[in-house]
Design an enzyme around this catalytic site. Structure first.
Site, short mmCIF file in Angstrom:
data_model
loop_
_atom_site.label_atom_id
_atom_site.label_comp_id
_atom_site.label_asym_id
_atom_site.label_seq_id
_atom_site.Cartn_x
_atom_site.Cartn_y
_atom_site.Cartn_z
N GLY A 1 -3.30 -3.49 1.48
CA GLY A 1 -2.84 -3.30 2.84
C GLY A 1 -4.05 -3.26 3.75
O GLY A 1 -5.07 -2.66 3.42
N CYS A 2 -3.97 -3.92 4.90
CA CYS A 2 -5.15 -4.07 5.75
C CYS A 2 -5.67 -2.73 6.25
O CYS A 2 -6.88 -2.46 6.22
CB CYS A 2 -4.85 -5.01 6.92
#
Length: 357
Positions: free
Chosen positions: A159-160
């Site tokens: 996940g960024c």
């Protein structure tokens, strides 16, 4: 050697960024792109900036279409890729940019996502510290996540927001210079991280000229992923207050994270931990003392830029990290990890140069 590649979810933002980077990769040949409601349309109808891929047509996202490729990249919403990947029979490497294979804990998945929990895959953040080691966090038992990616056949891209915060804090955790039970992170994020689906709060009229917090009070789905990464770096029970704020920029993350200093730790020891962790890294760079990054300096690049300070009065370390959520935060991390898994030079097809102005 050329590797045949398929991208599932090619009509979305993450899928488009994957294709943009893959198109410049000398060892990957994009053969297949798939979509959902866009199946049957030319790719350029969904991704008009990808003129070099104008010969491709979006197909249905099915195991039959995806099987037979050397590598398949999944850019699908959470809950959509797990069942699909389980049906693959003839794919050398699968890389999931969604959340389905990130979390080891079924309880965390149930609490933050819901639905069926799928087996965790190798986590696609090569620079992440794994295991407490020496004072610098590397050596004497410490290592980097890239070691777990060598020869991998299944990879969960991060996940960024989660990778930005984990990379920011892991050096301090592994080196034992920060306390992990009082972590705070506030992020300015671009709306492209929320995907391409039409949502009222993501309309330009709602975003322009405004900053909008969301998932306040511990509800963001990246929290257990951050905690999992920090436990891997040596934290016993990491606790984090995590607040993302949508701001009017299409892409980018600026994460300001802070942690309480271990008593008696000097500012020099703090900086030494981060320098040792990232001093030799190409894509995660610690900036000179007193310098802090801008999101604009990372756009289109596979870089995470980081500034570090010690707030002596508050007794806290402050880390400011910037990256492009679609590049280093998602597609770049996926391709970087795929390079390692396939035995290619890690930087193949990736750049540290951003786009300016």
């Amino acid at each position: 050697m050329s590797y045949s590649v398929a991208v599932a979810g090619a009509s979305g933002y993450a899928g488009g960024e994957l294709l943009r980077l893959l198109a410049a990769h000398p060892e990957f040949e994009i053969r297949t792109v798939t979509g959902h409601s866009s199946a049957g349309q030319p790719l350029v109808a969904a991704q008009p900036h990808l003129r070099g891929l104008g010969h491709l047509t979006l197909q249905e996202t099915t195991p039959e279409v995806l099987d037979g490729h050397d590598a398949v990249f999944f850019a699908l919403p959470h809950g959509a890729s797990g069942a699909l990947t389980a049906e693959l029979r003839d794919v050398r490497l699968a890389v999931d940019c969604g959340a389905d294979h990130r979390l080891a804990s079924a309880a965390d998945w149930a609490a933050f996502y819901g639905g069926e929990h799928h087996e965790p895959w190798s986590y696609g953040v090569p620079e992440l510290l794994v295991g407490a080691g020496s004072a610098a966090g590397v050596g004497a038992g410490g290592r980097k996540q890239r070691e777990e990616l060598v020869g991998a056949t299944r990879i969960a891209a991060p996940g960024c927001n989660a990778s930005t915060v984990a990379l920011s804090l892991a050096p301090g955790v592994a080196a034992g210079v920060i306390e992990s039970d009082d972590l705070v992170s506030v992020l300015a994020v671009g709306p492209s991280g929320a995907g391409k689906a039409a949502k009222t709060h993501l309309l330009g009229a709602e975003l322009m000229g405004s900053a909008n917090p969301y998932a306040v009070g511990g509800g963001h789905r990246h929290i257990p992923e951050i905690q999992q990464a920090l436990r891997g770096a040596g934290a016993a029970d990491p606790r984090i207050s995590f607040t993302p704020v949508l701001v009017p920029m299409s892409r980018g993350i600026l994460a300001t994270s802070s942690a309480r200093l271990v008593p008696g730790t000097s500012a020099a020891e703090v900086r030494a931990a981060w320098e040792a962790a990232y001093g030799e890294e190409r894509f995660v760079q610690l900036l000179p003392e007193g310098t802090f990054p801008r999101t604009a300096d990372t756009l289109g690049a596979n870089t995470c830029l980081m500034g570090l300070a010690v707030d002596e009065a508050a007794g806290r370390v402050v880390v400011v990290a910037a990256l492009d959520n679609l590049a280093k935060g998602t597609a770049g991390a996926a391709i970087q990890s795929a390079n390692i898994a396939l035995g290619l030079p890690e930087s193949t097809g990736l750049t540290t140069n951003g786009v300016a102005p």
